[in-house]
Design an enzyme around this catalytic site. Structure first.
Site, PDB file in Angstrom:
ATOM      1  N   HIS A  63       0.842  -1.212   0.000  1.00 41.56           N
ATOM      2  CA  HIS A  63       0.000   0.000   0.000  1.00 41.56           C
ATOM      3  C   HIS A  63       0.877   1.262   0.000  1.00 41.56           C
ATOM      4  O   HIS A  63       0.584   2.221  -0.720  1.00 41.56           O
ATOM      5  CB  HIS A  63      -0.892   0.040   1.252  1.00 41.56           C
ATOM      6  CG  HIS A  63      -1.888  -1.068   1.372  1.00 41.56           C
ATOM      7  ND1 HIS A  63      -1.949  -1.910   2.462  1.00 41.56           N
ATOM      8  CD2 HIS A  63      -2.880  -1.483   0.537  1.00 41.56           C
ATOM      9  CE1 HIS A  63      -2.939  -2.768   2.313  1.00 41.56           C
ATOM     10  NE2 HIS A  63      -3.518  -2.545   1.148  1.00 41.56           N
ATOM     11  N   LYS A  71     -17.533  -6.054   9.148  1.00 41.75           N
ATOM     12  CA  LYS A  71     -16.337  -6.841   8.825  1.00 41.75           C
ATOM     13  C   LYS A  71     -15.437  -6.917  10.055  1.00 41.75           C
ATOM     14  O   LYS A  71     -15.093  -5.890  10.646  1.00 41.75           O
ATOM     15  CB  LYS A  71     -15.595  -6.167   7.655  1.00 41.75           C
ATOM     16  CG  LYS A  71     -14.496  -7.035   7.061  1.00 41.75           C
ATOM     17  CD  LYS A  71     -13.932  -6.411   5.786  1.00 41.75           C
ATOM     18  CE  LYS A  71     -12.654  -7.103   5.346  1.00 41.75           C
ATOM     19  NZ  LYS A  71     -12.038  -6.463   4.184  1.00 41.75           N
ATOM     20  N   ARG A 112      -2.489  -5.870  -8.230  1.00 40.90           N
ATOM     21  CA  ARG A 112      -1.312  -6.713  -7.966  1.00 40.90           C
ATOM     22  C   ARG A 112      -1.160  -7.820  -9.000  1.00 40.90           C
ATOM     23  O   ARG A 112      -0.070  -8.269  -9.292  1.00 40.90           O
ATOM     24  CB  ARG A 112      -1.415  -7.341  -6.571  1.00 40.90           C
ATOM     25  CG  ARG A 112      -1.269  -6.352  -5.445  1.00 40.90           C
ATOM     26  CD  ARG A 112      -1.775  -6.938  -4.167  1.00 40.90           C
ATOM     27  NE  ARG A 112      -3.207  -7.233  -4.287  1.00 40.90           N
ATOM     28  CZ  ARG A 112      -3.910  -7.908  -3.410  1.00 40.90           C
ATOM     29  NH1 ARG A 112      -3.319  -8.405  -2.349  1.00 40.90           N
ATOM     30  NH2 ARG A 112      -5.199  -8.110  -3.584  1.00 40.90           N
ATOM     31  N   SER A 158      -2.809  -7.915   3.317  1.00 41.00           N
ATOM     32  CA  SER A 158      -2.895  -7.744   4.769  1.00 41.00           C
ATOM     33  C   SER A 158      -3.103  -9.100   5.445  1.00 41.00           C
ATOM     34  O   SER A 158      -2.545  -9.358   6.519  1.00 41.00           O
ATOM     35  CB  SER A 158      -4.041  -6.790   5.117  1.00 41.00           C
ATOM     36  OG  SER A 158      -3.832  -5.546   4.505  1.00 41.00           O
TER      37      SER A 158
HETATM   38  N1  COA Z   1      -0.401  -4.061  -1.711  1.00 39.03           N
HETATM   39  C1  COA Z   1      -0.692  -4.982  -0.796  1.00 39.03           C
HETATM   40  N2  COA Z   1      -1.929  -5.446  -0.559  1.00 39.03           N
HETATM   41  C2  COA Z   1      -2.910  -4.927  -1.304  1.00 39.03           C
HETATM   42  C3  COA Z   1      -2.691  -3.959  -2.282  1.00 39.03           C
HETATM   43  C4  COA Z   1      -1.366  -3.526  -2.478  1.00 39.03           C
HETATM   44  N3  COA Z   1      -1.072  -2.622  -3.399  1.00 39.03           N
HETATM   45  N4  COA Z   1      -3.881  -3.656  -2.850  1.00 39.03           N
HETATM   46  C5  COA Z   1      -4.794  -4.403  -2.242  1.00 39.03           C
HETATM   47  N5  COA Z   1      -4.218  -5.174  -1.301  1.00 39.03           N
HETATM   48  C6  COA Z   1      -4.877  -6.189  -0.479  1.00 39.03           C
HETATM   49  C7  COA Z   1      -5.319  -5.672   0.861  1.00 39.03           C
HETATM   50  O1  COA Z   1      -4.281  -5.815   1.802  1.00 39.03           O
HETATM   51  C8  COA Z   1      -6.485  -6.584   1.150  1.00 39.03           C
HETATM   52  O2  COA Z   1      -5.968  -7.802   1.649  1.00 39.03           O
HETATM   53  P1  COA Z   1      -6.850  -8.765   2.568  1.00 39.03           P
HETATM   54  O3  COA Z   1      -8.025  -9.180   1.741  1.00 39.03           O
HETATM   55  O4  COA Z   1      -5.904  -9.842   2.842  1.00 39.03           O
HETATM   56  O5  COA Z   1      -7.237  -7.962   3.767  1.00 39.03           O
HETATM   57  C9  COA Z   1      -7.092  -6.847  -0.229  1.00 39.03           C
HETATM   58  O6  COA Z   1      -6.052  -6.591  -1.134  1.00 39.03           O
HETATM   59  C10 COA Z   1      -8.205  -5.932  -0.646  1.00 39.03           C
HETATM   60  O7  COA Z   1      -8.322  -4.922   0.270  1.00 39.03           O
HETATM   61  P2  COA Z   1      -8.527  -3.388   0.084  1.00 39.03           P
HETATM   62  O8  COA Z   1      -7.683  -2.793  -0.962  1.00 39.03           O
HETATM   63  O9  COA Z   1      -8.386  -2.816   1.433  1.00 39.03           O
HETATM   64  O10 COA Z   1      -9.947  -3.331  -0.466  1.00 39.03           O
HETATM   65  P3  COA Z   1     -11.237  -3.818   0.201  1.00 39.03           P
HETATM   66  O11 COA Z   1     -11.809  -4.799  -0.746  1.00 39.03           O
HETATM   67  O12 COA Z   1     -11.085  -4.212   1.610  1.00 39.03           O
HETATM   68  O13 COA Z   1     -12.065  -2.463   0.214  1.00 39.03           O
HETATM   69  C11 COA Z   1     -13.113  -0.530  -0.717  1.00 39.03           C
HETATM   70  C12 COA Z   1     -12.265  -1.761  -0.929  1.00 39.03           C
HETATM   71  C13 COA Z   1     -12.936   0.073   0.640  1.00 39.03           C
HETATM   72  C14 COA Z   1     -12.631   0.449  -1.757  1.00 39.03           C
HETATM   73  C15 COA Z   1     -14.576  -0.919  -1.010  1.00 39.03           C
HETATM   74  O14 COA Z   1     -14.948  -2.015  -0.205  1.00 39.03           O
HETATM   75  C16 COA Z   1     -15.541   0.229  -0.766  1.00 39.03           C
HETATM   76  O15 COA Z   1     -15.514   1.214  -1.461  1.00 39.03           O
HETATM   77  N6  COA Z   1     -16.422   0.079   0.226  1.00 39.03           N
HETATM   78  C17 COA Z   1     -17.429   1.097   0.562  1.00 39.03           C
HETATM   79  C18 COA Z   1     -18.813   0.683   0.122  1.00 39.03           C
HETATM   80  C19 COA Z   1     -18.973   0.918  -1.358  1.00 39.03           C
HETATM   81  O16 COA Z   1     -19.068   2.048  -1.807  1.00 39.03           O
HETATM   82  N7  COA Z   1     -18.973  -0.176  -2.142  1.00 39.03           N
HETATM   83  C20 COA Z   1     -19.010  -0.096  -3.582  1.00 39.03           C
HETATM   84  C21 COA Z   1     -20.399  -0.015  -4.145  1.00 39.03           C
HETATM   85  S1  COA Z   1     -21.363  -1.454  -3.738  1.00 39.03           S
END
Ligand code: COA
Length: 161
Positions: A16, A40, A89, A127
Site C-alpha cells: 500500500h 467486517k 497486484r 494484509s
Molecule cells: N499491496 C498490498 N496489498 C494490497 C494492495 C497492495 N497494493 N492492494 C490491495 N491489497 C490487499 C489488501 O491488503 C487486502 O488484503 P486482505 O483481503 O488480505 O485484507 C485486499 O487486497 C483488498 O483490500 P482493500 O484494498 O483494502 O480493499 P477492500 O476490498 O477491503 O475495500 C473498498 C475496498 C474500501 C474500496 C470498497 O470495499 C468500498 O468502497 N467500500 C465502501 C462501500 C462501497 O461504496 N462499495 C461499492 C459499491 S457497492
C-alpha cells in the site's frame, strides 16, 4: 487534483505504501481513507489503522489520512474528489476492481478510477498474508512499516508466552 485511496488497511503494508508514495508524486492531494465497516471483523480498530498509516507516512505534506463509512461515492462527493486510486497486484484483482469501478461510475458519472500496477516485489502481498505470518511468529519486517510490525507483535505476543 484530489484523489482518494480507499481500503481496509488491516493493517497497511509496504505494498500500500508503494502505491501511496507513487500517487503523491502524481497528484496534488492524496486522501488515504480507511473503510469503517462494522460488519467486517478486523484485527485493528479504525483508530489504530488510521494512526499506523499516519505514522508510516509522516513527512508527506500532500497526503491526508481519514476514515469513512457508507458508500465510497458519497464520501468522494463530500471530499470533492473525482478520482479513486486502486492498486492492481495481479490479473486476479482485475475482475473485482473492474466491478467496483463500474458500480461506482454507474452511481456517480463524474467519478473515475485510476489503477496503479503494484510493484512486482509486492505482488504477493496482502494484509491477510501479513497477519497469517505474524500470528505464527514469522518475520514481517520487510513487508510492513516498522510501526505495523511492532503493533502486530504486540497483538500476537500473548500467543507465544
Ligand atoms: N499491496 C498490498 N496489498 C494490497 C494492495 C497492495 N497494493 N492492494 C490491495 N491489497 C490487499 C489488501 O491488503 C487486502 O488484503 P486482505 O483481503 O488480505 O485484507 C485486499 O487486497 C483488498 O483490500 P482493500 O484494498 O483494502 O480493499 P477492500 O476490498 O477491503 O475495500 C473498498 C475496498 C474500501 C474500496 C470498497 O470495499 C468500498 O468502497 N467500500 C465502501 C462501500 C462501497 O461504496 N462499495 C461499492 C459499491 S457497492
Amino acid at each position: 487534483m484530489t484523489v482518494i485511496y480507499p481500503g481496509s488497511f488491516d493493517p497497511i503494508t509496504n505494498g500500500h505504501i508503494d502505491i501511496i508514495e507513487r500517487c503523491s508524486k502524481k497528484f496534488n492531494r492524496v486522501i488515504v481513507s480507511v473503510l469503517n465497516n462494522s460488519s467486517k471483523e478486523t484485527l485493528f480498530t479504525v483508530e489504530e489503522r488510521v494512526d499506523m498509516i499516519e505514522k508510516s507516512l509522516e513527512g508527506y505534506d500532500n497526503i491526508e489520512v481519514d476514515s469513512f463509512s457508507g458508500l465510497l461515492i458519497d464520501y468522494a462527493k463530500e471530499k470533492e474528489a473525482k478520482l479513486i486510486v486502486r492498486g492492481l497486484r495481479a490479473v486476479s484483482d482485475f475482475e473485482y476492481e473492474m466491478q467496483m469501478a463500474l458500480i461506482n461510475k454507474s452511481l456517480y458519472q463524474d467519478l473515475e478510477t485510476f489503477f496503479f500496477i503494484a510493484s512486482s516485489k509486492y505482488s504477493f502481498l496482502s494484509s491477510s498474508v501479513v497477519k497469517e505470518v505474524s500470528s505464527h511468529g514469522g518475520d514481517v519486517k520487510d513487508l510492513v512499516p516498522d510501526i505495523v510490525e511492532k503493533a502486530l507483535n504486540e497483538k500476537f505476543i500473548k500467543d507465544f508466552y
